[in-house]
Design an enzyme around this catalytic site. Structure first.
Site, short mmCIF file in Angstrom:
data_model
loop_
_atom_site.label_atom_id
_atom_site.label_comp_id
_atom_site.label_asym_id
_atom_site.label_seq_id
_atom_site.Cartn_x
_atom_site.Cartn_y
_atom_site.Cartn_z
N GLY A 34 0.86 -1.11 0.01
CA GLY A 34 -0.17 -0.10 -0.30
C GLY A 34 0.88 1.11 0.17
O GLY A 34 1.93 1.52 -0.72
N ARG A 63 -8.21 -4.03 2.62
CA ARG A 63 -8.45 -4.69 3.80
C ARG A 63 -7.47 -5.90 3.90
O ARG A 63 -7.25 -6.45 4.82
CB ARG A 63 -9.73 -4.93 4.03
CG ARG A 63 -10.75 -3.65 4.41
CD ARG A 63 -12.19 -4.25 4.61
NE ARG A 63 -12.90 -3.19 5.62
CZ ARG A 63 -13.92 -3.21 6.14
NH1 ARG A 63 -14.68 -4.36 6.29
NH2 ARG A 63 -14.46 -2.21 6.70
N LYS A 65 -4.23 -7.63 2.39
CA LYS A 65 -2.91 -7.63 1.54
C LYS A 65 -1.91 -8.50 2.16
O LYS A 65 -1.23 -9.12 1.48
CB LYS A 65 -2.62 -6.11 1.39
CG LYS A 65 -2.51 -5.39 2.77
CD LYS A 65 -2.42 -3.93 2.38
CE LYS A 65 -2.63 -3.22 3.90
NZ LYS A 65 -3.26 -1.82 3.40
N THR A 66 -1.34 -8.46 3.51
CA THR A 66 -0.62 -9.23 4.06
C THR A 66 -1.11 -10.58 4.56
O THR A 66 -0.09 -11.29 4.95
CB THR A 66 0.24 -8.59 5.17
OG1 THR A 66 -0.79 -8.19 6.09
CG2 THR A 66 0.84 -7.12 4.45
N LYS A 137 5.87 -13.72 18.53
CA LYS A 137 5.92 -14.93 18.79
C LYS A 137 7.04 -15.85 18.26
O LYS A 137 7.72 -16.42 19.28
CB LYS A 137 4.73 -15.85 18.25
CG LYS A 137 4.65 -17.20 18.46
CD LYS A 137 3.14 -17.86 17.93
CE LYS A 137 3.44 -19.54 18.15
NZ LYS A 137 2.02 -20.24 18.00
N ARG A 213 11.64 5.77 43.02
CA ARG A 213 12.32 5.36 43.95
C ARG A 213 11.70 4.30 44.86
O ARG A 213 12.36 3.45 45.27
CB ARG A 213 12.97 6.53 44.59
CG ARG A 213 14.09 7.42 43.84
CD ARG A 213 14.26 8.48 44.56
NE ARG A 213 14.84 8.36 45.84
CZ ARG A 213 14.90 9.01 46.99
NH1 ARG A 213 14.51 10.15 47.20
NH2 ARG A 213 15.86 8.67 48.03
N HIS A 273 -0.96 15.62 52.36
CA HIS A 273 -1.58 14.03 52.59
C HIS A 273 -2.83 14.23 51.76
O HIS A 273 -3.68 13.62 52.52
CB HIS A 273 -1.39 13.66 53.84
CG HIS A 273 0.03 13.86 54.72
ND1 HIS A 273 0.98 13.19 53.96
CD2 HIS A 273 0.10 14.46 55.85
CE1 HIS A 273 2.02 13.50 54.72
NE2 HIS A 273 1.47 14.44 55.98
N ASP A 467 -26.57 17.64 67.02
CA ASP A 467 -25.71 18.14 67.73
C ASP A 467 -24.56 18.87 67.03
O ASP A 467 -23.96 20.18 67.59
CB ASP A 467 -24.81 16.89 68.57
CG ASP A 467 -24.41 15.70 67.53
OD1 ASP A 467 -24.87 15.69 66.38
OD2 ASP A 467 -24.11 14.61 68.07
#
Length: 513
Positions: A34, A63, A65-66, A137, A213, A273, A467
């Site tokens: 391509g 779509r 080719k390989t 692989k 670290r 914190h 409260d």
């Protein structure tokens, strides 16, 4: 016979330089498909089109080719297996030693505004992942390069190893290849899951941004991964030591808080914190910072500072007056940067998009993790305060309503149980993380002291009893905002009416555990 390399890339960055080196320095023959073949031919490089090599034309608009035995046989053949070599010879297949493939830009396509489902589907690569996985692989014999950033190291490897690649190098390339296809498939799955309203699975994939670290404590190992090219991975560290695990956790808490405040009103937040110890708005950025610092000067020492405007010279001078761990802002003026350099150990980060946070949050538990939507419920006057309910006889003044909104925004970012006391756009007391709401209120009110006279109080959860209302009013609080939802809301409302103070219910809770 020359070695064979297959090149098929969507991103052509660095491709021509790599291809030229392969041909001119290392005696490779190239096959390509391509647009990649066109680019190589236009550059005057010798290349055989995949369709000519396989004898099969590209079909279905490219779509297919390989996906052919002459390609995948050449990649998957084990060079130490006589039967594999015999199969190659019998089928006139040459072994392929190098595969250079990157994938259709699916992630970039779906990130673009207005991208349709059809656009997304067309950017799902099929041949590319197949080539990558096959090559990875068989990395005992094949090198796979799936990113342009690998080209230079590959050529260096050839130059230092007599034109060959080491098993360790190929293994590292295989690992990166499988990581890339994992991230690619995760992006497709996430997009289609949202598009089709399916959430049967969720995968989280990241690339190492930095090996830290240590983690929260020196005996804990830690690594920073980035899931996309956004957020903290795009921040510019102007000065200071490398970021630690705790720095990043605190910085994200600071970013989330300061993101509540638009740049039209100068705002500064100081956190320790992950909890805010001082948040303030002012007439200028330095005014806001000094008010935030004065809110709790003791806790501000060694804190994390977040600013909603670029750092100017005035606020830079103020920032150098005490020890701070980190400063983050959307920008920094040159004069301010020179001033901050006096405190070279202070980490100064520039993150232009402070408002852009994750859509989801993840928390790991034994055997799995919890996923939730981020708490992005709006708290501004248009979508938030306008929907609050005044439940007392005494309605809030405009000044009280402004302070209640400010306190509510801050309270959202305080660990539950959370209580925030504020007045005139400044936090006066913050009660965080207590086992009961009365305890949080006591801490916040004691911290505010006499400053609580006429101030307002925000609570991230409902009052289970009256409260807190009575204790806070006795300390000088004049108005309350809380979610409501307790079976005994009536008791708190009745107490507020008896004491002549104001109470609003949001019907929205902001727990932060």
């Amino acid at each position: 016979m020359p070695r064979l390399a297959l090149l098929s890339t969507s991103d052509k960055t660095g491709l021509l330089e790599l291809a030229r080196a392969l041909v001119e320095q290392y005696d490779f023959e190239l096959i390509s498909s391509g647009g990649t073949a066109k680019a190589l031919i236009a550059a005057g490089l010798p290349v055989t089109k995949v369709s000519d090599y396989t004898g099969s034309p590209e079909i279905l608009g490219g779509r297919v080719k390989t996906l052919h035995p002459k390609i995948h046989g050449g990649i998957l053949a084990r060079r130490d297996q006589p039967q594999d070599l015999a199969d190659l010879q019998a089928n006139n297949i040459r072994p392929i030693d190098l595969v250079v493939v990157n994938l259709y830009p699916f992630e970039q396509t779906v990130a673009a505004p207005g991208a349709s489902l059809t656009d997304a589907i067309e950017q799902i690569d099929i041949g590319g992942p197949t080539l990558i996985r096959a090559s990875a692989k068989n990395h005992a014999h094949v090198t796979i390069l799936c990113d342009a950033t690998q080209y230079e190291s590959y050529l260096t490897e050839l130059s230092t190893n007599a034109g060959q690649t080491s098993p360790e190098f190929r293994a590292a390339c295989a690992y990166r290849a499988f990581s890339r296809t994992l991230a690619y498939d995760r992006a497709i799955s996430a997009y289609l899951g949202e598009a089709f309203e399916l959430q049967d699975s969720f995968a989280l994939v990241g690339q190492v941004a930095q090996t830290l670290r240590y983690g929260e404590n020196p005996h804990q190992s830690a690594t920073w991964y980035q899931t996309e090219a956004a957020g903290w991975s795009t921040a510019d560290l102007l000065q200071g030591k490398e970021l630690s695990y705790n720095n990043l956790v605190d910085l994200e808490a600071a970013r989330r808080l300061i993101a509540e405040f638009a740049q039209d009103t100068p705002t500064a937040a100081i956190l320790k914190h992950t909890n805010p110890c001082g948040v303030a708005q002012g007439s200028s950025l330095v005014d806001a910072y000094r008010k935030a610092f004065a809110a709790d000067a003791t806790s501000a020492f060694g804190g994390i500072v977040a600013l909603n405007r670029p750092i100017d010279a005035s606020v830079a001078e103020a920032l150098t007056e005490t020890f701070l761990e980190c400063i983050v802002a959307p920008g920094c003026e040159p004069e301010a940067q020179a001033i901050l350099a006096k405190k070279s150990k202070v980490r100064v980060l520039i993150l232009p998009e402070l408002q852009q946070g994750p859509a989801q949050t993840v928390k790991v538990i034994a055997g799995g993790f919890l996923l939730q939507a981020s708490d992005e419920q709006s708290t501004d006057l248009q979508a938030g305060v306008a929907n609050w309910r005044v439940v007392t006889q005494q309605a809030p003044t405009s000044a009280q309503l402004s302070d209640l909104e400010f306190a509510w925004k801050v309270c959202k970012h305080v660990k539950s149980n959370a209580i925030v006391v504020a007045r005139d756009g400044v936090t006066l007391g913050v009660g965080a993380g207590q086992m009961n709401r009365v305890g949080s209120a006591k801490i916040a009110l004691e911290q505010a002291g006499e400053r609580a006279q006429g101030a307002v109080l925000a609570s991230d959860g409902f009052f289970p009893f009256d409260d807190t209302v009575r204790n806070a009013t006795a300390a000088g609080i004049s108005a309350f905002v809380q979610p409501g939802g307790s079976l005994r809301d009536g008791d708190s409302i009745k107490a507020a009416d008896e004491l002549g103070v104001t109470m609003l219910l949001t019907d929205v809770r902001h727990f932060l555990h």
